[in-house]
Design an enzyme around this catalytic site. Structure first.
Site, short mmCIF file in Angstrom:
data_model
loop_
_atom_site.label_atom_id
_atom_site.label_comp_id
_atom_site.label_asym_id
_atom_site.label_seq_id
_atom_site.Cartn_x
_atom_site.Cartn_y
_atom_site.Cartn_z
N ASN A 303 -62.67 38.47 -35.42
CA ASN A 303 -64.08 38.36 -35.79
C ASN A 303 -64.95 39.44 -35.13
O ASN A 303 -64.48 40.22 -34.32
CB ASN A 303 -64.61 36.96 -35.46
CG ASN A 303 -64.59 36.70 -33.97
OD1 ASN A 303 -64.84 37.59 -33.16
ND2 ASN A 303 -64.26 35.48 -33.60
N ILE A 304 -66.20 39.42 -35.50
CA ILE A 304 -67.10 40.52 -35.08
C ILE A 304 -67.25 40.60 -33.56
O ILE A 304 -67.44 41.68 -33.03
CB ILE A 304 -68.50 40.39 -35.74
CG1 ILE A 304 -69.17 39.07 -35.37
CG2 ILE A 304 -68.41 40.54 -37.24
CD1 ILE A 304 -70.67 39.07 -35.68
N CYS A 366 -63.36 35.89 -46.35
CA CYS A 366 -63.46 35.84 -44.90
C CYS A 366 -64.63 34.92 -44.60
O CYS A 366 -65.19 34.33 -45.52
CB CYS A 366 -63.66 37.23 -44.34
SG CYS A 366 -65.21 37.97 -44.79
N GLY A 369 -68.08 36.66 -45.65
CA GLY A 369 -67.90 37.50 -46.83
C GLY A 369 -68.65 38.80 -46.79
O GLY A 369 -68.72 39.52 -47.77
N ARG A 412 -75.86 44.36 -37.62
CA ARG A 412 -74.61 44.88 -37.04
C ARG A 412 -74.84 46.18 -36.28
O ARG A 412 -74.15 46.46 -35.31
CB ARG A 412 -73.58 45.12 -38.14
CG ARG A 412 -73.14 43.87 -38.89
CD ARG A 412 -72.25 42.97 -38.05
NE ARG A 412 -71.90 41.77 -38.80
CZ ARG A 412 -72.48 40.59 -38.64
NH1 ARG A 412 -73.42 40.44 -37.71
NH2 ARG A 412 -72.13 39.56 -39.37
#
Lengths: 749, 571
Positions: A303-304, A366, A369, A412
């Site tokens: 994950n991020i 995911c 998405g 992000r």
């Protein structure tokens, strides 16, 4: 001064050392100068270069460090600053350590604490905006005239792109169900869905999926009708299963008539454990029993948050001071970065082969998405479709998979002040994954590494409106396409810099790229993460040489065409006149002209035979004289010499060629000579080029430009003019240095 | 001995060859005295010719009625042969094993190989004659160096050539004394003369100081004679202080500063012998495991420490080059015996310093002078490669490590070498198994005993033929007269994938890329010739036209520009 600043920011890697102000001598005129601090020392990441001493200028967009003595200059865009730290006082001053999103790291040593504090405060203020409207893009004005605000905004159009994929109207349609972003606010207005799916079905499915991100078409592979689709994870907890969602998936499966019996492949990029946990709690994977026509594949990608931590560690690897090989490799391994990159490449390659080779459609899901799905869907499309490996195609791919499908660039990339928990190098990873594939297929991409770096840097720079916002809706609301410039317009304008000299269109048509998944093939990308540590890079670049060779070839080809034409017309002239026997009796003037002319031609012949290079270096002489001569007397003398050498005999009445071609009715000898003179046959070797004539030092990543007329090397700023050369057959404009530009323009008047 | 006795089954039909990235090949297997041949017996179809010497080891995997033999080659390739019939398979395995490990050098292929495909244009044995090479080397040295024949008939030092270069003022008597004080008689000799400033690199073996602290004044005089007036010299020892201490206990050691007061000793430890061999084995194992996870690969790459060794060699060579080029000081390089790490360092520093060494001829000369004639025991060191479990303690990939280091420099200066990286791979392959005699034996002396020059062909005779050489040229070569300083940072070092991953991945794309590069280069060259020709043609025609009075040479209005163009394009 404003124009100068803008020239800087125009240059793509806008953080890079560049643009020397030595001619202008003053930085005080920089637009919106906020602060100036003198006697500052600048130390680069590993302290490899001798610290340079100079002055810091802070504008509201850039930090400029100028060391006039060493002719060294650094420009850092405030938006590129990712973190700052005031370190412990040293004897040399108060150190401020600055890390950038472009992986540049510098320490500035400021003599006075108060200044250091102020610099810190200013940078803090400008490196993250309070509101999106405060971002640089809204005030950015390019300096060059021919770059228009509208350029690039119309590059991507959903409908056109789907039509390009040639999806059959029988099975697919573009639905306007989301035209006011009511179904899913992070999706685009137009989404492609199976024609057989009714509106209630779509609405039902969207309610079942996290953030309403229902399964929609990403890519249609026309050769076998298989597709790539993307969606977010289902909210299985809500109801055990969702009839509409199930039906929608059936509709999708049926759109692939050639493989109607094959199950739809659902690629779940969450770790299997993770997705099991999700099912127990609220959301999760579709229950495999219910969806029996579907094959589930779990290809976990972290994950991020894991990715963010991993990048931090990677940056630490780059900061190791003189590590041993063991330390470096151990640190690289423990960062886990390459492992993550490999998982992205592997998953994308799996999707590409499933679609391309097996003809089975793939649905990628995911968690939200918008992150992992964007990475793997876009990379898989790039592997499948040669179009996405072209410059324009890549831009369209980013527009489609990243921008229109709502990758949250604002969050992000951390454009705004506030919580940095949402930041993650998802886009950076995608760019790197493309680079890794490029390493394996050097001839398959129209663009080069420089292009990837430019796209990467500008995703963080906020200089262009392209990446601002979190989804299409945000961008529409902000009216970015009216208020800001587009990165694509800018990149297309400077396309020449981004072309891969090895690109072969016919090769790339071969179709699906199958990257090898050996771990040995995934490499540390020092061109990205250690870009600013010039000494770790190769001292000679093969790509640079190839680019130059191609440019030179293209110039010569063009020139040869023109010369060939002149040869024909002179031949015709001789032929026809001899034939009609209307030879004009040469008067005494032409006689003398002839004698000097013949002498000269003989000369040239001998030189040619001896060596082509000598011939050209000699032919460059006058240009060099003109450009370098500082005193007018010098200049004058060289001209008068020219006169003596042959002008007298050349001063004769105008006699023009009546060319049989018709179009060039009035070609004189001197015109022809002028044409020959306007194209350089030999170009200077880049090996010895350390700095431009403007004194700017070339760094390893600096793009060096040849003037197509004189063949000498300049920096991008000194070759800012593009003109048509008389020696070229085609009418295109080519880069020339300033003095050549003047010369050519004044001659053609 | 007749090879026939060793070949129980000379021929088997229906053998299947498996190789990665290629479809299985079905054909007849033949075993000859020197080759393993697999032929499909179809014309124009590829055949496999494998030199027995190239086989590092084999593995037998037998079941009821067929046998599989896995052949691991010294060039790192791995093949599998499926052979019908257990007995045949057994016989073949035995033959291969025996034939690939024959002890007697004179039975090896180079003694049987006669070039049929080519005539010898230039005899490679004579191409790099020691005497002429050394004469060339010292020709710039304004008579401060001389050629000595003290080692005639290899009486002083069996691992040196008969001809060496030494300081002019040093007599042969001094050399004899010095030789008795040096391990294996390897007294200090000239390795490289730096034309720019007259500094030199010399090499030798360790002095036999021992625990008692022996001293040899002649040796000191030999060394001091190489110093330039008023300059100190550097002694670069490739061993760690620990190793030196151990060497002292066995009679060796290093130059004590009391006796060599004009020299500054520097230690730059470089790994040697078994450790290197193990490192290579680990590296190759890791490279062959293409299914490994990223973590596993990185940790195996790290634990092999191959790149660490590359870095060590590069660092040491850069230091040597720096002393020579930047400080203008004389340097003596040695380790223990002076036949492994010493040669790596002296040879690599010449690649860095000397533009000549980056040409094909120059590099060949370097390999001849600094490796073959300098007595690197190729026979001992390259007997086995990365796979064989049966290794002697003499095996060491010292030469491969040198080639790898050159490759690293090449990566950083890809336009400064006349040859391509493929050329380095050719040298690697021939060092381990070859039809040529160049890399046979341990020294010149051994070669003489076997009369090798008469009985075998030199690699250079073949590789220097224009049609062969053109495959190994670098299309982007642009002679670079300067010293090239490579970066030795771990971030700059790369795995030589062209070599180590050559058989585990598809290299067709790499070939395509190289072709494309060549294509761009050729096109460019062609256009440059063409433009000169056509410009000349235009000039001639113009002349002709003016002669005939059809064309006037200029007009009043534009004389200045015309004259400019005139003089620039025609003068």
């Amino acid at each position: 001064m404003m124009t100068l600043l803008n020239t800087v920011t125009d240059t793509v890697s806008s953080t890079v050392d560049k643009l020397f102000f030595v001619h202008h001598g003053c930085y005080d005129g920089l637009k919106n100068l906020q602060k100036k601090v003198e006697n500052v020392r600048l130390v680069d990441r590993l302290g490899a270069r001798k610290p340079s001493c100079g002055t810091i200028y802070l504008t509201n967009t850039h930090l400029v460090f100028a060391d006039e003595e060493q002719k060294h200059e650094s420009w850092i865009l405030h938006m590129h600053i990712s973190s700052m730290e005031r370190l412990q006082l040293t004897t040399a001053g108060f150190p401020l350590y600055i890390q950038c999103k472009t992986f540049q790291c510098i320490t500035v040593l400021i003599p006075r604490e108060k200044d250091c504090q102020e610099v810190h405060a200013i940078l803090e203020k400008y490196s993250r905006a309070m509101r999106l409207e405060d971002l640089y893009a809204f005030t950015y004005q390019p300096s060059c005239d021919a770059f228009y605000q509208v350029a690039g905004w119309a590059l991507y159009d959903t409908q056109t792109e789907y039509l390009r994929m040639e999806f059959p109207e029988k099975h697919w349609c573009i639905s306007l169900i989301n035209k006011n972003y009511e179904i899913c606010d992070t999706y685009p207005k137009c989404v492609a869905v199976p024609r057989s799916a009714t509106t209630p079905l779509l609405v039902g499915s969207s309610k079942f999926r996290s953030h309403g991100r229902l399964p929609v078409l990403c890519y249609y592979y026309k050769h076998n009708q298989a597709t790539i689709m993307r969606c977010s994870q289902p909210l299985s907890g809500f109801s055990a299963h969702c009839l509409e969602d199930e039906q929608l998936l059936h509709c999708i499966r049926k759109t692939n008539p050639t493989h109607s019996s094959a199950p739809l492949c659902i690629v779940d990029t969450r770790p299997a454990v993770n997705s099991a946990v999700c099912r127990v709690t609220v959301t999760g994977s579709e229950n495999a029993n219910i969806y029996s026509d579907f094959k589930f594949v779990f290809l976990s990608i972290e994950n991020i948050h894991v990715m963010r931590d991993s990048l931090h560690k990677l940056v630490e690897v780059c900061e190791l001071r003189e590590p041993s090989v063991e330390e470096f490799l151990a640190a690289l391994q423990s960062s886990g970065w390459l492992k993550h990159i490999k998982s992205i490449v592997d998953t994308s390659a799996f999707i590409a082969t499933t679609v391309g080779d097996e003809g089975v459609s793939v649905l990628v899901q995911c968690s939200d998405g918008g992150d992992i799905a964007a990475q793997v869907c876009s990379l898989a499309s790039l592997l499948l479709d040669p179009f996405y490996r072209t410059l324009q195609g890549f831009m369209i791919l980013v527009e489609k998979e990243w921008l229109s499908f709502g990758h949250k660039f604002t969050d992000r990339c951390g454009y705004l002040q506030g919580d940095q928990k949402e930041t993650s190098p998802i886009f950076t990873q995608f760019i790197e994954a493309v680079w890794q594939v490029m390493q394996q297929f050097p001839c398959a991409f129209q663009f080069n590494e420089r292009f990837l770096l430019a796209v990467h840097d500008h995703a963080f720079s906020c200089q262009f409106g392209t990446f601002i916002g979190n989804c299409e809706k945000d961008r529409v609301d902000l009216r970015l396409s009216e208020r800001t410039y587009s990165l694509w317009g800018y990149l297309l304008k400077h396309m020449g810099e981004f072309i891969n000299p090895l690109y072969r269109r016919e090769d790339s048509q071969l179709g699906v790229l199958r990257p090898v998944s050996n771990p040995q093939n995934i490499k540390f990308w020092r061109g990205m993460y250690m870009r600013f540590e010039g000494w770790v890079h190769p001292k000679e670049s093969v790509m640079e040489r190839l680019c130059i060779m191609k440019d030179q070839s293209s110039s010569l080809e063009d020139h040869i065409k023109l010369v060939a034409k002149r040869v024909t017309s002179v031949k015709n002239l001789i032929g026809s006149k001899t034939y009609t026997n209307s030879c004009v009796k040469a008067n005494s003037m032409t006689d003398s002209a002839f004698s000097s002319m013949s002498a000269l031609s003989e000369d040239a012949t001998i030189n040619d035979v001896m060596s082509a290079p000598t011939y050209m270096t000699r032919s460059l002489q006058p240009a060099v004289n003109k450009a370098d001569s500082l005193s007018p007397t010098n200049d004058g003398r060289s001209r008068s010499e020219d006169y003596e050498s042959g002008i007298d005999s050349l001063q004769i009445s105008t006699n023009t060629i009546a060319s049989s071609g018709g179009e060039n009715n009035h070609i004189t000898v001197e015109q022809m000579l002028l044409e020959l003179d306007s194209v350089a046959v030999e170009w200077k070797s880049v090996r010895k080029a350390r700095s431009c004539s403007c004194a700017m030092q070339f760094e390893h990543f600096t793009r060096k430009y040849h003037c197509w007329r004189c063949g000498r090397i300049y920096c991008g700023r000194c070759v800012d003019k593009q003109i048509h050369l008389p020696g070229h057959e085609s009418q295109r404009t080519v880069p020339v240095c300033r003095s050549c530009c003047k010369k050519v323009l004044c001659m053609s008047v | 001995m007749e090879f026939v006795e060793l070949i129980k089954t000379p021929k088997v039909d229906g053998v299947i060859l498996h190789r990665p990235f290629q479809s299985p090949l079905d054909g007849t297997l033949c075993i000859t005295g020197h080759h393993l041949i697999l032929s499909t017996r179809v014309e124009h179809h590829e055949e496999l010719w494998l030199l027995h010497r190239n086989i590092d080891c084999i593995e037998r995997r037998f079941d009821a009625n067929r046998g599989a033999i896995v052949i691991k080659c010294k060039n790192l390739q791995i093949l599998r042969l499926d052979i019908p019939g257990q007995e045949e398979a057994l016989n073949i395995a035995d033959s291969i094993e025996t034939l690939s490990t024959l002890e007697d050098i004179s039975l090896w292929y180079p003694f049987y190989f006669r070039p049929r495909q080519f005539d010898i244009l230039e005899d490679g044995w004579q191409a790099f004659n020691v005497e002429s090479e050394l004469t060339r080397l010292i020709s710039h040295a304004d008579h401060s160096w001389r050629i000595s024949h003290v080692n005639k008939d290899f009486t002083v030092c069996p691992t040196y050539p008969e001809t060496v270069a030494v300081p002019k003022s040093v007599t042969d008597e001094l050399l004899l004394a010095s030789a008795s004080f040096r391990d294996g008689g390897r007294f200090p000799v000239l390795s490289y003369y730096h034309g720019d400033n007259g500094a030199v690199i010399m090499r030798s073996s360790q002095p036999l100081v021992g625990t008692t602290g022996r001293r040899c004044k002649e040796d000191e005089r030999v060394l001091n004679a190489s110093l330039r007036p008023g300059k100190k010299g550097y002694i670069i020892d490739t061993r760690s202080p620990n190793l030196i201490q151990m060497a002292k206990n066995r009679g060796g050691g290093c130059e004590p500063e009391v006796n060599y007061s004009q020299w500054k000793r520097v230690h730059r430890p470089v790994e040697r012998h078994t450790a290197l061999q193990e490192s290579l084995c680990k590296l190759v194992d890791a490279c062959n495991d293409s299914r490994a996870s990223m973590d596993k690969w990185l940790s195996r790459l790290e634990s092999s420490n191959w790149l660490g060794h590359v870095k060590d060699i590069l660092t040491c060579a850069c230091l040597t080059a720096q002393c020579v080029d930047k400080e203008g000081a004389s340097v003596l390089v040695h380790g223990g015996e002076g036949i492994d790490s010493t040669l790596q360092v002296t040879a690599l520093s010449q690649v860095i310093l000397d533009p000549d060494c980056r040409t094909v001829r120059g590099f060949e000369a370097l390999v001849e002078r600094e490796w073959i004639q300098a007595g690197h025991p190729f026979n001992d060191r390259c007997g086995k490669s990365a796979y064989s479990p049966a290794r002697s303690r003499y095996e060491a990939p010292a030469f491969l490590l040198f080639l790898d280091s050159v490759w690293q420099v090449y990566q950083q200066f890809p336009c400064s070498f006349e040859f391509s990286t493929q050329f380095l791979i050719v040298l690697f392959e021939h060092a381990y198994a070859s039809q040529f005699g160049t890399f046979l034996c341990n020294s010149e002396c051994d070669k003489r005993k076997l009369n090798l020059q008469r009985r075998a062909v030199s690699l250079w005779s073949w590789v220097n033929r224009p049609e062969v050489l053109q495959n190994y040229l670098n299309p982007l070569y642009e002679p670079n007269k300067s010293v090239i300083w490579p970066s030795v940072a771990p971030q700059s070092l790369e795995l030589w994938s062209e070599l180590y991953l050559r058989w585990t991945q598809d290299n067709s794309i790499l070939d395509e890329t190289n072709k494309q590069i060549l294509c761009i280069k050729e096109h460019n060259k062609e256009l440059r010739t063409k433009v000169v020709r056509i410009r000349r043609q235009l000039m001639d025609l113009q002349k002709d036209a003016i002669e005939k009075g059809l064309l006037a040479a200029g007009n009043h209005g534009n004389t200045e520009t015309a004259s400019e163009a005139y003089s620039s394009s025609a003068s």
